[in-house]
Design an enzyme around this catalytic site. Sequence first.
Site, PDB file in Angstrom:
ATOM      1  N   LYS A 192      32.984  -5.789 -22.851  1.00 53.32           N
ATOM      2  CA  LYS A 192      32.292  -4.535 -22.551  1.00 53.32           C
ATOM      3  C   LYS A 192      32.881  -3.483 -23.471  1.00 53.32           C
ATOM      4  O   LYS A 192      34.058  -3.547 -23.837  1.00 53.32           O
ATOM      5  CB  LYS A 192      32.543  -4.140 -21.100  1.00 53.32           C
ATOM      6  CG  LYS A 192      31.445  -3.300 -20.508  1.00 53.32           C
ATOM      7  CD  LYS A 192      30.302  -4.143 -19.951  1.00 53.32           C
ATOM      8  CE  LYS A 192      29.259  -3.329 -19.255  1.00 53.32           C
ATOM      9  NZ  LYS A 192      28.219  -4.120 -18.632  1.00 53.32           N
ATOM     10  N   GLY A 215      18.642   3.425  -4.320  1.00 52.36           N
ATOM     11  CA  GLY A 215      18.412   3.565  -5.763  1.00 52.36           C
ATOM     12  C   GLY A 215      17.125   2.890  -6.175  1.00 52.36           C
ATOM     13  O   GLY A 215      17.044   1.658  -6.197  1.00 52.36           O
ATOM     14  N   GLY A 273      15.609   3.034  -9.172  1.00 53.16           N
ATOM     15  CA  GLY A 273      15.508   3.113 -10.630  1.00 53.16           C
ATOM     16  C   GLY A 273      14.839   1.855 -11.165  1.00 53.16           C
ATOM     17  O   GLY A 273      13.975   1.270 -10.508  1.00 53.16           O
ATOM     18  N   HIS A 274      15.290   1.405 -12.344  1.00 54.62           N
ATOM     19  CA  HIS A 274      14.641   0.246 -12.973  1.00 54.62           C
ATOM     20  C   HIS A 274      14.650  -0.965 -12.054  1.00 54.62           C
ATOM     21  O   HIS A 274      13.608  -1.527 -11.735  1.00 54.62           O
ATOM     22  CB  HIS A 274      15.357  -0.091 -14.289  1.00 54.62           C
ATOM     23  CG  HIS A 274      15.090   0.912 -15.354  1.00 54.62           C
ATOM     24  ND1 HIS A 274      15.920   1.983 -15.584  1.00 54.62           N
ATOM     25  CD2 HIS A 274      14.075   1.015 -16.228  1.00 54.62           C
ATOM     26  CE1 HIS A 274      15.415   2.703 -16.576  1.00 54.62           C
ATOM     27  NE2 HIS A 274      14.296   2.142 -16.978  1.00 54.62           N
ATOM     28  N   VAL A 275      15.845  -1.381 -11.623  1.00 54.25           N
ATOM     29  CA  VAL A 275      15.918  -2.617 -10.817  1.00 54.25           C
ATOM     30  C   VAL A 275      15.383  -2.383  -9.408  1.00 54.25           C
ATOM     31  O   VAL A 275      14.635  -3.212  -8.875  1.00 54.25           O
ATOM     32  CB  VAL A 275      17.373  -3.154 -10.749  1.00 54.25           C
ATOM     33  CG1 VAL A 275      17.394  -4.481  -9.994  1.00 54.25           C
ATOM     34  CG2 VAL A 275      17.962  -3.343 -12.128  1.00 54.25           C
ATOM     35  N   TYR A 307      13.114  -0.492  -8.276  1.00 51.95           N
ATOM     36  CA  TYR A 307      11.645  -0.486  -8.229  1.00 51.95           C
ATOM     37  C   TYR A 307      11.091  -1.922  -8.283  1.00 51.95           C
ATOM     38  O   TYR A 307      10.262  -2.307  -7.466  1.00 51.95           O
ATOM     39  CB  TYR A 307      11.088   0.355  -9.386  1.00 51.95           C
ATOM     40  CG  TYR A 307       9.578   0.416  -9.393  1.00 51.95           C
ATOM     41  CD1 TYR A 307       8.901   1.377  -8.648  1.00 51.95           C
ATOM     42  CD2 TYR A 307       8.830  -0.513 -10.120  1.00 51.95           C
ATOM     43  CE1 TYR A 307       7.508   1.427  -8.630  1.00 51.95           C
ATOM     44  CE2 TYR A 307       7.435  -0.479 -10.100  1.00 51.95           C
ATOM     45  CZ  TYR A 307       6.791   0.490  -9.363  1.00 51.95           C
ATOM     46  OH  TYR A 307       5.415   0.524  -9.343  1.00 51.95           O
TER      47      TYR A 307
END
Length: 356
Positions: A88, A188, A190-192, A194
Amino acid sequence: MTEIDNSRSDLFQLSKEMDFGDIHIKHDSETGLNAIIAIHNTNLGPALGGCRFIPYHSTQNAIYDAMRLAQGMSYKAAIAGLELGGGKSVIVKPAKIKDRQKLFAAFGRFVEELNGRYITAVDSGTNVEDMNAIATTTNYVASTSKQAIATGDPSPYTALGVRRAIEAAAKTKFNNESLDGIHVAIQGMGHVGYYLAKELHELGARLSFCDINPENISKAKKAFAGVEYSADKIFDVECDVFAPCALGGAINKETIGRLNTGIIVGAANNQLATPEIGKDLQKRDILYAPDYVANAGGLIQIAMDNEEKALTKVNNIYETVLNIFQASIRNKQTPAETADSLAKQILMQAGTKNAA
Ligand code: NAD
């Protein structure tokens, strides 16, 4: 911003405890780049992991964040059966950015110096344009618009994997074969979050959700029948499954006593604020699917060159989670401890094989 325990200050001691790996640091005066690349383990292949671009209180915090996330990537790839190591990177976000394109190009040179031992990708605070800037100085970058190693939004794959992990948890906890009528509270959207809601909605699950961004809530409300809660109240919702899909550390000393759920499965990395929380969840009879096992779908998508193979591997998350739950009962461990032991064993075996 990720908060860390500052008392763990000795870097070499920490490296020993976390079974590291190497840590690389770069400062570039011209662009103001202050970056860290943490490579936890390359026994299974090159270390793939995203590049974070967020502010940090201290360099030490940034280093520890990179190390912790790199270790998580090693474990995630190992358990998902990928030929990838764990790494990372972190670029400390300055108060003022001189030239974003040049900053990321300088970071690309840093990645290039490691000769492919580390492959970078999008993470919190970075986007496809940043990856394109990195690609001007290195090929060791995924998620560019021109497809260096992989491209596209990994979120639907992550959501599918989380849904499969929820199914494994519902089977283990309630002996349910289906998610029809199961109540899932998602933190949350957001992307995931949703895409996860979409998967669950199609399978007949009942949804509750929250987000601090009103746009995401109105989008979700238009798409699914669900009940909206405030970001704080979501922890008190009586549900079958609590799905953390926002930030790390959602399950902590303050929130654990408020949870009214039988299962926790979500997409967020490092959902448990400390390893001890895993034991507390077990005492409260809440079944927790280790985050890096449940949310491996995105990494699988980035790693695989073929859609069909990627989907097969993401669907395998069901069996993997089921096996981890069963092994944790047999070994009288928490599921998180069981997953960690399994990942360490896979990495050790790969190391022994490489040495032979
Ligand atoms: P995202 O930024 O698109 O979504 C996160 C959402 O959480 C945002 O809509 C944000 O407004 C909301 N949020 C932030 N704080 C909140 C709070 N206190 N309460 C309620 N909502 C809050 O991120 P994402 O890509 O959907 O990822 C979600 C999580 O899953 C992150 O922790 C990420 O690291 C992890 N993850 C994502 C992927 C992926 O494929 N995108 C893969 C693995 C892990």
